[in-house]
Write an enzyme that holds these catalytic residues in place. Structure first.
Site, PDB file in Angstrom:
ATOM      1  CG  HIS A  85      38.417  39.370  53.029  1.00 33.12           C
ATOM      2  ND1 HIS A  85      37.418  40.102  52.434  1.00 33.12           N
ATOM      3  CD2 HIS A  85      38.178  38.075  52.687  1.00 33.12           C
ATOM      4  CE1 HIS A  85      36.608  39.295  51.769  1.00 33.12           C
ATOM      5  NE2 HIS A  85      37.048  38.050  51.904  1.00 33.12           N
ATOM      6  CB  CYS A 101      37.982  46.107  54.417  1.00 40.01           C
ATOM      7  SG  CYS A 101      36.602  45.925  53.297  1.00 40.01           S
TER       8      CYS A 101
END
Length: 429
Positions: free
Chosen positions: A253, A296
Site C-alpha cells: 500500500h 497507490c
C-alpha cells in the site's frame, strides 16, 4: 433502542463499522436525489454535500448526516442503494446487522466468485480487517487467470553488436542483484487491508528478473524501518561493484511519495532513492538502477473521460535543458543522483488497481511487455509500452465507483544512455 435523533442504534453502528467501505464505494449522484425525494436530506444538506470535492468526500459528508435523520433513514438509504444499482452495499449492510437485533432475513451477496476480482489498492483509508468486504469485479482481459507465460525472447548477436556500444554496459553474469519487497499481510494494522493477489506480483517479478539473469532476493511483510534497513544492507553489498545494474521493486500500500510497511508506518520514496544515489552507493555509480513501485499514490479513483472522435493528439515536443558546468575538472564530478529509472503503477494522487487472481494491472503489464520486447527495446521505451497497455484497461464493477475505472502508469528517468537488458547475451562466456 433509538439513537440520537431517532436512528436505531444497531443501524447507526453498522453504518459506522462499514463507514470506510461506503465512503469509497458509494456512487452518490443519483443516490442523493433518491434521499432528497424521500426527505431524508434537505436541499440545504444536498448543497453542503455537493460542495465537497470528489465522491469520497461527498460520501463522508452524507454518512455524517444519515444517523441524525430519524428511525427510517437507514431503510430508505438501503432502498435507495437498491434502486441505484448498488445492491451489493445494501446486502452487505443488512448481513452485518446483528441477527438478534433485526428481523431482516439473511441474503447471499450477489457476487460472482468465478470472475477475477479487482481491488483498488487503498492506503490511508481502509475497512477493518474483519469482516472483509467482497471486492469489486473486473472483467478478465484475456479470459484467463494466474501469471502470464514468461518465456523471454533472447536478443540476437547482430542487435547487440549494433546497439551495445551506445548503451549501458550489460555483460556481467549475473546481470545484477535485484530485491523485491512484497507486503501482503497487514495483520498488525486495522486500517490496511491484506493485498489479495499480491503473491502473484512477486512471483511474476521473481521469474522475470531471474530470466533476465538477475540474482533476486525476495522479502515479505516488513515494517517500514525493516524495509529501510534491508534496502540499506542491499545497497552496501560488495557484489554491486562487479555487476552491471540493479533492480529494486516495492509492492505494498502507499500514498503519494511514500510506501507502507505492514506496521502502518511510511517509508519515504525519496529516502529509498537516496540509499542508491552516487554518494551513498558508490559501487553503483554510472550503472543503471531500476525501480518498480506497485502502490497507490493517493485516494482518488481515476474515473476516465470519453474520447472525442478523431485522431489522437501527437506527442508533446521534448523539453530541453541548458548545458551548464562544462568546464574541465581535475576529477570527474557526478550529480548526487543519476542513472535511475522508476516505473510507477499510477499517477500522483490516484489509486492503483489489483486483480486478486492475476495480480496488479501494472505488474502484469510490466512482465508481459518486458518478456516480449526486451530482446530489441530499451527499458524506457518498454515502460512507454506498459503505459499503453494500462491505458486500455478498464474496471468492471457495476454500481460502484470502480465501474469503468481507469489507471495510468508513468515513469521518471535520470538515465544517460539507452538501457537494454540484452537477454541471453554474455560476451565473456
Amino acid at each position: 433502542m433509538v439513537g440520537q435523533c431517532g436512528m436505531l442504534k444497531e443501524h447507526e453502528q453498522v453504518l459506522k463499522k462499514n463507514r470506510i467501505i461506503l465512503a469509497k464505494q458509494l456512487v452518490p449522484t443519483e443516490l442523493l436525489q433518491h434521499l432528497l425525494a424521500e426527505d431524508i436530506i434537505t436541499e440545504e444538506m444536498l448543497e453542503i454535500i455537493q460542495c465537497k470535492s470528489g465522491n469520497f468526500n461527498q460520501n463522508v459528508e452524507l454518512l455524517n448526516l444519515l444517523p441524525k435523520r430519524g428511525p427510517y433513514a437507514f431503510d430508505v438509504f438501503c432502498t435507495a442503494l437498491r434502486e441505484t444499482k448498488q445492491e451489493h452495499l445494501e446486502k452487505m449492510l443488512r448481513l452485518r446487522i446483528p441477527v438478534q437485533e433485526t428481523n431482516m432475513p439473511k441474503t447471499i451477496p450477489d457476487f460472482e466468485p468465478s470472475l477475477p476480482v479487482a481491488t483498488k489498492i487503498s492506503d490511508s483509508f481502509s475497512p477493518p480487517k474483519k469482516p472483509r468486504r467482497t471486492e469489486p469485479m473486473e472483467c478478465s482481459l484475456d479470459d484467463g487467470d494466474g501469471s502470464p507465460n514468461l518465456s523471454i525472447q533472447p536478443c540476437t548477436i547482430d542487435f547487440y553488436n549494433k546497439h551495445g556500444h551506445m548503451a549501458y554496459q550489460m555483460q556481467s553474469s549475473p546481470r545484477g542483484l535485484a530485491i523485491v519487497i512484497s507486503n501482503v499481510k497487514f495483520e498488525g494494522n486495522r486500517d490496511l487491508e491484506d493485498r489479495s493477489g499480491g503473491n502473484v506480483d512477486y512471483e511474476a517479478l521473481n521469474t522475470l528478473f531471474v530470466n533476465f539473469g538477475y540474482t533476486v532476493k525476495i522479502l515479505h511483510n516488513l515494517k517500514a524501518l525493516d524495509m529501510q534497513n534491508q534496502l540499506e544492507e542491499f545497497s552496501r553489498l560488495p557484489d554491486h561493484r562487479l555487476l552491471d545494474s540493479c533492480i529494486v521493486s516495492l509492492l505494498s500500500h502507499g500514498v503519494d511519495g511514500a510506501i507502507y510497511g505492514v506496521d502502518g508506518k511510511l517509508l519515504q520514496l525519496q529516502d529509498v532513492f537516496s540509499i542508491f544515489d552516487n554518494a551513498k552507493c558508490p559501487n553503483l555509480q554510472n550503472k543503471p538502477k531500476m525501480f518498480f513501485i506497485q502502490a497507490c499514490r493517493g485516494e482518488e479513483t481515476d474515473r476516465g473521460v470519453d474520447q472525442l472522435d478523431g485522431k489522437e493528439r501527437s506527442e508533446s515536443p521534448g523539453c530541453e535543458q541548458s548545458d551548464a558546468g562544462k568546464e574541465e575538472q581535475l576529477k570527474v564530478r557526478l550529480p548526487t543522483r543519476s542513472d535511475m529509472i522508476c516505473g510507477y503503477a499510477c499517477l500522483k494522487g490516484t489509486a492503483a488497481m489489483r486483480n486478486t487472481k492475476r495480480g496488479s494491472w501494472f505488474v502484469e503489464a510490466l512482465t508481459s511487455v518486458f518478456t516480449e520486447h526486451a530482446k530489441d527495446t530499451h527499458v524506457a521505451d518498454m515502460l512507454v509500452k506498459v503505459n499503453a497497455v494500462i491505458k486500455e484497461r478498464e474496471g468492471y464493477a457495476p454500481g460502484t465507483e470502480f465501474h469503468r475505472c481507469k489507471e495510468m502508469s508513468e515513469y521518471c528517468s535520470t538515465l544517460c544512455k539507452d538501457l537494454y537488458l540484452f537477454p541471453g547475451i554474455y560476451p565473456h562466456k
